[in-house]
Design a protein around this motif. Structure first.
Motif, PDB file in Angstrom:
ATOM      1  N   ALA A 121      29.042  19.850  17.098  1.00 30.48           N
ATOM      2  CA  ALA A 121      28.366  18.576  16.856  1.00 30.48           C
ATOM      3  C   ALA A 121      29.360  17.520  16.381  1.00 30.48           C
ATOM      4  N   ILE A 122      30.281  17.899  15.518  1.00 27.59           N
ATOM      5  CA  ILE A 122      31.303  16.961  15.056  1.00 27.59           C
ATOM      6  C   ILE A 122      32.151  16.480  16.221  1.00 27.59           C
ATOM      7  N   GLU A 123      32.568  17.420  17.063  1.00 28.13           N
ATOM      8  CA  GLU A 123      33.371  17.061  18.232  1.00 28.13           C
ATOM      9  C   GLU A 123      32.613  16.108  19.146  1.00 28.13           C
ATOM     10  N   LEU A 124      31.318  16.347  19.310  1.00 29.20           N
ATOM     11  CA  LEU A 124      30.511  15.523  20.218  1.00 29.20           C
ATOM     12  C   LEU A 124      30.399  14.089  19.724  1.00 29.20           C
ATOM     13  N   VAL A 125      30.028  13.906  18.459  1.00 30.66           N
ATOM     14  CA  VAL A 125      29.724  12.560  17.971  1.00 30.66           C
ATOM     15  C   VAL A 125      30.969  11.793  17.540  1.00 30.66           C
ATOM     16  N   SER A 126      32.123  12.444  17.569  1.00 25.71           N
ATOM     17  CA  SER A 126      33.365  11.782  17.128  1.00 25.71           C
ATOM     18  C   SER A 126      34.156  11.175  18.272  1.00 25.71           C
ATOM     19  N   THR A 127      33.605  11.158  19.479  1.00 27.16           N
ATOM     20  CA  THR A 127      34.330  10.622  20.632  1.00 27.16           C
ATOM     21  C   THR A 127      33.615   9.393  21.180  1.00 27.16           C
ATOM     22  N   PRO A 128      34.339   8.520  21.880  1.00 26.87           N
ATOM     23  CA  PRO A 128      33.698   7.359  22.521  1.00 26.87           C
ATOM     24  C   PRO A 128      32.628   7.764  23.526  1.00 26.87           C
ATOM     25  N   THR A 129      32.718   8.990  24.048  1.00 25.08           N
ATOM     26  CA  THR A 129      31.720   9.461  25.020  1.00 25.08           C
ATOM     27  C   THR A 129      30.321   9.451  24.422  1.00 25.08           C
ATOM     28  N   TRP A 130      30.208   9.779  23.140  1.00 25.62           N
ATOM     29  CA  TRP A 130      28.893   9.811  22.494  1.00 25.62           C
ATOM     30  C   TRP A 130      28.282   8.419  22.430  1.00 25.62           C
ATOM     31  N   ASP A 131      29.066   7.439  22.065  1.00 30.18           N
ATOM     32  CA  ASP A 131      28.545   6.070  22.018  1.00 30.18           C
ATOM     33  C   ASP A 131      28.124   5.597  23.402  1.00 30.18           C
ATOM     34  N   ARG A 132      28.914   5.933  24.417  1.00 29.83           N
ATOM     35  CA  ARG A 132      28.531   5.557  25.785  1.00 29.83           C
ATOM     36  C   ARG A 132      27.243   6.256  26.191  1.00 29.83           C
ATOM     37  N   HIS A 133      27.105   7.510  25.806  1.00 30.89           N
ATOM     38  CA  HIS A 133      25.881   8.243  26.123  1.00 30.89           C
ATOM     39  C   HIS A 133      24.660   7.570  25.493  1.00 30.89           C
ATOM     40  N   LEU A 134      24.764   7.180  24.228  1.00 35.31           N
ATOM     41  CA  LEU A 134      23.624   6.558  23.563  1.00 35.31           C
ATOM     42  C   LEU A 134      23.249   5.228  24.217  1.00 35.31           C
ATOM     43  N   ARG A 135      24.247   4.454  24.658  1.00 33.23           N
ATOM     44  CA  ARG A 135      23.938   3.197  25.349  1.00 33.23           C
ATOM     45  C   ARG A 135      23.266   3.471  26.689  1.00 33.23           C
ATOM     46  N   THR A 136      23.781   4.433  27.418  1.00 34.78           N
ATOM     47  CA  THR A 136      23.185   4.792  28.712  1.00 34.78           C
ATOM     48  C   THR A 136      21.775   5.331  28.523  1.00 34.78           C
ATOM     49  N   LEU A 137      21.599   6.169  27.518  1.00 39.08           N
ATOM     50  CA  LEU A 137      20.280   6.738  27.244  1.00 39.08           C
ATOM     51  C   LEU A 137      19.290   5.645  26.879  1.00 39.08           C
ATOM     52  N   SER A 138      19.712   4.693  26.076  1.00 39.13           N
ATOM     53  CA  SER A 138      18.830   3.601  25.681  1.00 39.13           C
ATOM     54  C   SER A 138      18.321   2.837  26.897  1.00 39.13           C
ATOM     55  N   THR A 139      19.224   2.530  27.813  1.00 40.84           N
ATOM     56  CA  THR A 139      18.833   1.806  29.027  1.00 40.84           C
ATOM     57  C   THR A 139      17.873   2.636  29.862  1.00 40.84           C
ATOM     58  N   ALA A 140      18.183   3.924  30.004  1.00 41.25           N
ATOM     59  CA  ALA A 140      17.340   4.801  30.824  1.00 41.25           C
ATOM     60  C   ALA A 140      15.950   4.953  30.230  1.00 41.25           C
ATOM     61  N   LEU A 141      15.846   5.104  28.916  1.00 38.53           N
ATOM     62  CA  LEU A 141      14.541   5.251  28.288  1.00 38.53           C
ATOM     63  C   LEU A 141      13.723   3.968  28.406  1.00 38.53           C
ATOM     64  N   ARG A 142      14.362   2.824  28.248  1.00 37.33           N
ATOM     65  CA  ARG A 142      13.645   1.550  28.381  1.00 37.33           C
ATOM     66  C   ARG A 142      13.090   1.398  29.791  1.00 37.33           C
ATOM     67  N   GLU A 143      13.906   1.751  30.794  1.00 36.63           N
ATOM     68  CA  GLU A 143      13.460   1.635  32.185  1.00 36.63           C
ATOM     69  C   GLU A 143      12.327   2.606  32.483  1.00 36.63           C
ATOM     70  N   ARG A 144      12.432   3.820  31.989  1.00 36.65           N
ATOM     71  CA  ARG A 144      11.385   4.812  32.221  1.00 36.65           C
ATOM     72  C   ARG A 144      10.082   4.407  31.517  1.00 36.65           C
ATOM     73  N   CYS A 145      10.212   3.913  30.305  1.00 38.90           N
ATOM     74  CA  CYS A 145       9.021   3.507  29.557  1.00 38.90           C
ATOM     75  C   CYS A 145       8.272   2.393  30.286  1.00 38.90           C
ATOM     76  N   SER A 146       8.987   1.372  30.725  1.00 37.72           N
ATOM     77  CA  SER A 146       8.322   0.259  31.410  1.00 37.72           C
ATOM     78  C   SER A 146       7.766   0.694  32.761  1.00 37.72           C
TER      79      SER A 146
END
Length: 466
Positions: free
Chosen positions: A337-362
């Protein structure tokens, strides 16, 4: 050998000669007789009843021929049960070919699977990866959760996911038999965990702005409760966000009642792109709020990493619960978990996930408006994984949805007492793509159009007798 031969001549339940008689008959010592009875008892050939004697045992059933009689356990276990009816369906596989609009986890296509694999691989190469972890959790991971709640790492306890944290908190804070206040509706897993802890869930009504502080104060006064469980941000199932003014009021009411607030912030990382309000605990300086959250919802069902945040004696008790429950959370999983959230990949994932959830919700909201207009969606949430709708179909939403190949969750499981209407929760994160959401809404609408006519008895004609 003579005892075995005698047992063979007797029937189950017959009494064997006493130890004194066997000593006299065979000219052996009492110790020899005692050892012989012990050996036969270990083999299951005899049963010794203190004060009554030794008897021929019932023959053991051969595997597959007769079920064991465990009925005695009902008496030993007493009248307390663990209610899994509200949550067991959340983890079961959907029927073949069904469109999944139930459950509370991301579809694999939304999970950071490559980042998870890489994080686990890096964690496994650490020289101390398999060492014992501190009971409170690894310091870097505690710091990650502390930043989410604007707190210090010393106030954080790592747990095995959000559900484990919830169960631990209920058992640590409230004594068995006491009431716990909950929003109405609320998360079914919380109702099950409260019942397993021996607590009585008391509902407090909510509206579009969250739980009502006026009714909360009245319920505290009427019940003497010392604990409120609530989800102020992207509430499950309604998606509501507790208003800023009510956030202050809820904490103030609890503090005046000498009670704790258990803040379940499960959706902290599931926003749809807009601003996310600060958690209650961030502005609480008296230890009223006990905060829980996890990485599971935003990553993977199997990343069972969560956290409890508390201050004062309640944290000491939570740490004690951690020790007696299972000592600590597995270190390799914490390291991953530390390895996962300590990389730029995690931040990119959260931004991508946010967009995907908003699109799916609407997309789902629009599809329901087109194909199922008779279902009144409470509001399009700004975060989370679900829509909450009021229906006109009493009690048969689950059966109807299964028949049309769509899994949804009937609303009655989300209420601690009687529901004020007929509701359904529809998820938009567990399907592969947007087309499945549109098709799921179309199937539901078609099934409603062709549902059997309601008989005078109030039951659907096509469902009578089932």
């Amino acid at each position: 050998m003579s005892l075995r031969a005698e047992i063979a001549r007797l029937a189950p339940g017959d009494r064997l000669p006493s130890a004194r008689e066997l000593v006299r008959r065979h000219g052996v010592s009492p110790v020899t007789v005692t050892r012989a009875f012990a050996l036969l008892a270990a083999e299951g050939a005899v049963v010794t009843r203190p004060g009554s004697g030794t008897f021929v045992a019932q023959p053991r059933a051969q595997p597959g021929t007769m079920p064991a009689d465990t009925s005695w356990q009902a008496v030993a276990l007493g009248d307390r049960s663990v209610d899994t009816a509200r949550v067991s369906h959340l983890l079961g596989p959907p029927p073949p070919g069904a469109i999944t609009m139930s459950g509370g986890y991301l579809h694999r296509s939304l999970q950071p699977t490559r980042a998870l694999a890489a994080a686990l691989a890096r964690a496994s190469r650490r020289p101390d990866a398999w060492d014992r972890a501190p009971a409170q959790g690894l310091a870097p991971l505690r710091a990650v959760f502390a930043r989410l709640a604007s707190a210090g790492p010393e106030d954080v306890l790592i747990t095995g996911g959000g559900q484990g944290a919830l169960s631990m908190a209920f058992r640590a804070i409230a004594p068995p038999g006491s009431p716990v206040l909950v929003e109405s509706p609320t998360y079914p897993g919380a109702l099950s965990a409260a019942r397993a802890a021996g607590l009585r869930s008391i509902p407090v009504p909510m509206d579009a702005d969250g739980i009502r502080p006026d009714l909360l104060a009245e319920t505290f006064a009427m019940t003497g409760a010392r604990l409120l469980y609530c989800q102020p941000t992207f509430h499950n199932p309604t998606g509501a966000v507790l208003s800023l003014e009510r956030r202050r009021q809820v904490v103030a009411v609890a503090r005046a009642s000498g009670a704790f607030v258990l803040e379940d912030d499960f959706a902290r990382l599931l926003g749809h792109g807009g601003p996310t309000p600060r958690p209650l605990v961030a502005d609480d300086h008296d230890g009223t709020v006990v905060y829980l959250t996890s990485l599971t919802k935003a990553a993977s069902p199997s990343l069972r990493i969560g956290a409890l945040l508390a201050r004062g004696p309640v944290m000491a008790r939570l740490r004690a619960m951690r020790l007696v429950d299972d000592f600590f959370v597995a270190r390799p999983l914490q390291e991953a978990a530390i390895e996962l959230v300590s990389t730029p990949t995690w931040d990119r994932h959260l931004r991508t996930l946010s967009t995907a959830l908003r699109e799916r919700c609407s997309t789902l909201a629009a599809a329901l408006a087109e194909h199922v207009p008779q279902w009144r969606v409470a509001g399009v949430p700004a975060g989370g994984l679900h829509l909450w709708a009021e229906t006109d179909r009493a009690g048969n939403v689950g059966e109807m949805s299964r028949r049309c190949g769509v899994t949804v969750e009937p609303g009655q499981d989300f209420f601690a007492a009687e529901a004020p209407g007929q509701f359904v929760r529809l998820g938009f994160a567990a399907v592969p793509d947007l087309a499945d959401l549109v098709e799921g809404a179309r199937r539901l609408g078609s099934a409603l159009e062709h549902r059997p006519r309601t008989s005078t008895s109030g039951m659907d004609d096509g469902l009578q007798g089932q």
